[in-house]
Write a protein that holds these residues in place. Structure first.
Motif, mmCIF file in Angstrom:
data_model
loop_
_atom_site.group_PDB
_atom_site.id
_atom_site.type_symbol
_atom_site.label_atom_id
_atom_site.label_comp_id
_atom_site.label_asym_id
_atom_site.label_seq_id
_atom_site.Cartn_x
_atom_site.Cartn_y
_atom_site.Cartn_z
ATOM 1 N N THR A 12 0.824 -1.213 0.000
ATOM 2 C CA THR A 12 0.000 0.000 0.000
ATOM 3 C C THR A 12 0.857 1.262 0.000
ATOM 4 N N ASN A 13 1.808 1.369 0.917
ATOM 5 C CA ASN A 13 2.728 2.518 0.967
ATOM 6 C C ASN A 13 1.979 3.847 0.839
ATOM 7 N N VAL A 14 0.932 4.015 1.638
ATOM 8 C CA VAL A 14 0.094 5.210 1.499
ATOM 9 C C VAL A 14 0.584 6.380 2.337
ATOM 10 N N THR A 15 1.658 6.194 3.095
ATOM 11 C CA THR A 15 2.190 7.287 3.909
ATOM 12 C C THR A 15 3.605 7.622 3.463
ATOM 13 N N ALA A 16 4.004 8.852 3.721
ATOM 14 C CA ALA A 16 5.355 9.286 3.361
ATOM 15 C C ALA A 16 6.400 8.469 4.110
ATOM 16 N N ALA A 17 6.101 8.094 5.349
ATOM 17 C CA ALA A 17 7.051 7.315 6.146
ATOM 18 C C ALA A 17 7.300 5.947 5.512
ATOM 19 N N ALA A 18 6.245 5.339 4.945
ATOM 20 C CA ALA A 18 6.399 4.029 4.305
ATOM 21 C C ALA A 18 7.166 4.139 2.993
ATOM 22 N N ALA A 35 5.585 6.590 -8.793
ATOM 23 C CA ALA A 35 4.464 6.285 -7.910
ATOM 24 C C ALA A 35 3.243 5.915 -8.748
ATOM 25 N N VAL A 36 2.551 4.853 -8.346
ATOM 26 C CA VAL A 36 1.335 4.416 -9.032
ATOM 27 C C VAL A 36 0.162 4.579 -8.071
ATOM 28 N N LEU A 37 -0.799 5.391 -8.460
ATOM 29 C CA LEU A 37 -1.995 5.606 -7.650
ATOM 30 C C LEU A 37 -3.147 4.795 -8.229
ATOM 31 N N LEU A 38 -3.777 3.984 -7.385
ATOM 32 C CA LEU A 38 -4.909 3.183 -7.833
ATOM 33 C C LEU A 38 -6.160 4.045 -7.897
ATOM 34 N N THR A 39 -6.939 3.850 -8.937
ATOM 35 C CA THR A 39 -8.155 4.651 -9.118
ATOM 36 C C THR A 39 -9.415 3.893 -8.703
ATOM 37 N N THR A 40 -9.253 2.724 -8.118
ATOM 38 C CA THR A 40 -10.412 1.941 -7.682
ATOM 39 C C THR A 40 -11.131 2.660 -6.543
ATOM 40 N N PRO A 41 -12.438 2.868 -6.653
ATOM 41 C CA PRO A 41 -13.180 3.526 -5.563
ATOM 42 C C PRO A 41 -13.057 2.751 -4.255
ATOM 43 N N GLY A 42 -13.068 3.490 -3.139
ATOM 44 C CA GLY A 42 -12.928 2.852 -1.835
ATOM 45 C C GLY A 42 -14.004 1.825 -1.562
ATOM 46 N N HIS A 67 -7.316 4.451 1.726
ATOM 47 C CA HIS A 67 -7.769 5.060 0.475
ATOM 48 C C HIS A 67 -7.683 6.583 0.563
ATOM 49 N N GLN A 68 -8.078 7.109 1.694
ATOM 50 C CA GLN A 68 -8.027 8.556 1.900
ATOM 51 C C GLN A 68 -6.580 9.052 1.916
ATOM 52 N N ASP A 69 -5.701 8.318 2.612
ATOM 53 C CA ASP A 69 -4.293 8.709 2.690
ATOM 54 C C ASP A 69 -3.621 8.670 1.315
ATOM 55 N N MET A 70 -4.018 7.673 0.510
ATOM 56 C CA MET A 70 -3.409 7.556 -0.816
ATOM 57 C C MET A 70 -3.693 8.794 -1.658
ATOM 58 N N PHE A 71 -4.944 9.208 -1.688
ATOM 59 C CA PHE A 71 -5.282 10.368 -2.510
ATOM 60 C C PHE A 71 -4.749 11.669 -1.915
ATOM 61 N N ALA A 72 -4.604 11.703 -0.615
ATOM 62 C CA ALA A 72 -4.012 12.888 0.005
ATOM 63 C C ALA A 72 -2.537 13.015 -0.371
ATOM 64 N N SER A 73 -1.906 11.877 -0.701
ATOM 65 C CA SER A 73 -0.479 11.883 -1.040
ATOM 66 C C SER A 73 -0.197 12.525 -2.388
ATOM 67 N N ARG A 74 -1.220 12.696 -3.202
ATOM 68 C CA ARG A 74 -0.994 13.247 -4.537
ATOM 69 C C ARG A 74 -0.264 14.582 -4.484
ATOM 70 N N ARG A 75 -0.521 15.354 -3.454
ATOM 71 C CA ARG A 75 0.047 16.702 -3.366
ATOM 72 C C ARG A 75 1.509 16.692 -2.932
ATOM 73 N N THR A 76 1.977 15.586 -2.355
ATOM 74 C CA THR A 76 3.330 15.576 -1.782
ATOM 75 C C THR A 76 4.302 14.636 -2.488
ATOM 76 N N LEU A 77 3.824 13.817 -3.398
ATOM 77 C CA LEU A 77 4.688 12.798 -4.003
ATOM 78 C C LEU A 77 5.904 13.402 -4.701
ATOM 79 N N ARG A 78 5.712 14.479 -5.443
ATOM 80 C CA ARG A 78 6.842 15.075 -6.155
ATOM 81 C C ARG A 78 7.872 15.643 -5.172
ATOM 82 N N SER A 79 7.396 16.316 -4.150
ATOM 83 C CA SER A 79 8.339 16.887 -3.181
ATOM 84 C C SER A 79 9.054 15.800 -2.379
#
Length: 248
Positions: A12-18, A35-42, A67-79
């Protein structure tokens, strides 16, 4: 990753720490992290847990949070250090799948330079394993214009199949089976017709393919309704070649 090969981290690796140690490993081995983000609805993620055994089921609230953490990560993945992010619904899935099948088939047949699974592998795939005890290759036979020839024999009955290495002009493999020439009333000539399955072998032996439209005679050419051009000298030469090949 240490061998610098394409690597997929299936977690899953949905957090920056992971993700942090994975980024460090990619940098250490000079690999490009994507990074690969899954688009499957929760809701579907939760629904798909239904068939899982109890000890493999994740609580619904945990799935929802991931699922919520994954989509929240979209804003930080590049940084964080991911230069590229892709969404699962944009991945080309069929092409790499077919590529893997192609590579596996090439390896099975030994066409990639390896030993493959043996020279009966394609025979088994096309006609079934049951035919293998009856299948005997005939090295040196020239009745198929240089292509490999075999014999399927049981008692006094037999068939002569040939392995074609360029059936479509693009290097694909296939089989023909020898049948009587439909243009020869005495049925003494020999012709070839495609064999796609053991059913084709059965029909070739019981006469069901004797007038097939795909027959090509080594003397008279394709099986068409057009009158065959009478060329006694050329025909005699071809028949002599065929007789010589049979004697071999």
């Amino acid at each position: 990753m240490r061998r610098r090969m394409f690597t997929v981290v299936d977690a899953t690796n949905v957090t920056a720490a992971a993700r942090k140690p994975l980024l460090a490993a990619a940098k250490r081995h000079d690999m490009l992290p994507i990074a690969v983000l899954l688009t499957t609805p929760g809701s579907i993620c939760i629904e798909r847990q239904g068939p899982r055994p109890a000890n493999r089921t994740v609580p619904e609230e945990v799935v929802a949070q991931q699922h919520q953490d994954m989509f929240a990560s979209r804003r930080t993945l590049r940084s964080e250090g991911f230069p590229e992010t892709v969404y699962s619904d944009s991945l080309h899935r069929l092409l790499p799948y077919l590529e893997r099948l192609r590579e596996r088939r090439q390896a099975d047949l030994g066409l990639d330079g390896s030993t493959g699974l043996g020279d009966l592998n394609l025979v088994s795939r096309v006609f079934g394993e049951e035919i293998l005890p009856l299948w005997k290759w005939k090295p040196g036979s020239n009745v198929a214009g240089g292509d490999r020839v075999a014999e399927i024999r049981l008692g006094q009955q037999y068939l002569t199949p040939a392995l074609r290495t360029d059936v479509d002009g693009e290097g694909d493999l296939g089989f023909d089976v020898m049948v009587p020439c439909p243009h020869d009333d005495a049925r003494s000539g020999r012709a070839w017709v495609p064999a796609y399955s053991v059913t084709c072998l059965y029909r070739a032996l019981d006469g069901g393919l004797d007038d097939d439209e795909d027959i090509v005679c080594t003397v008279h050419g394709p099986n068409t309704d057009e009158d065959q051009e009478d060329d006694p000298e050329g025909r005699a030469d071809l028949e002599a070649q065929y007789a010589d090949a049979v004697r071999e």
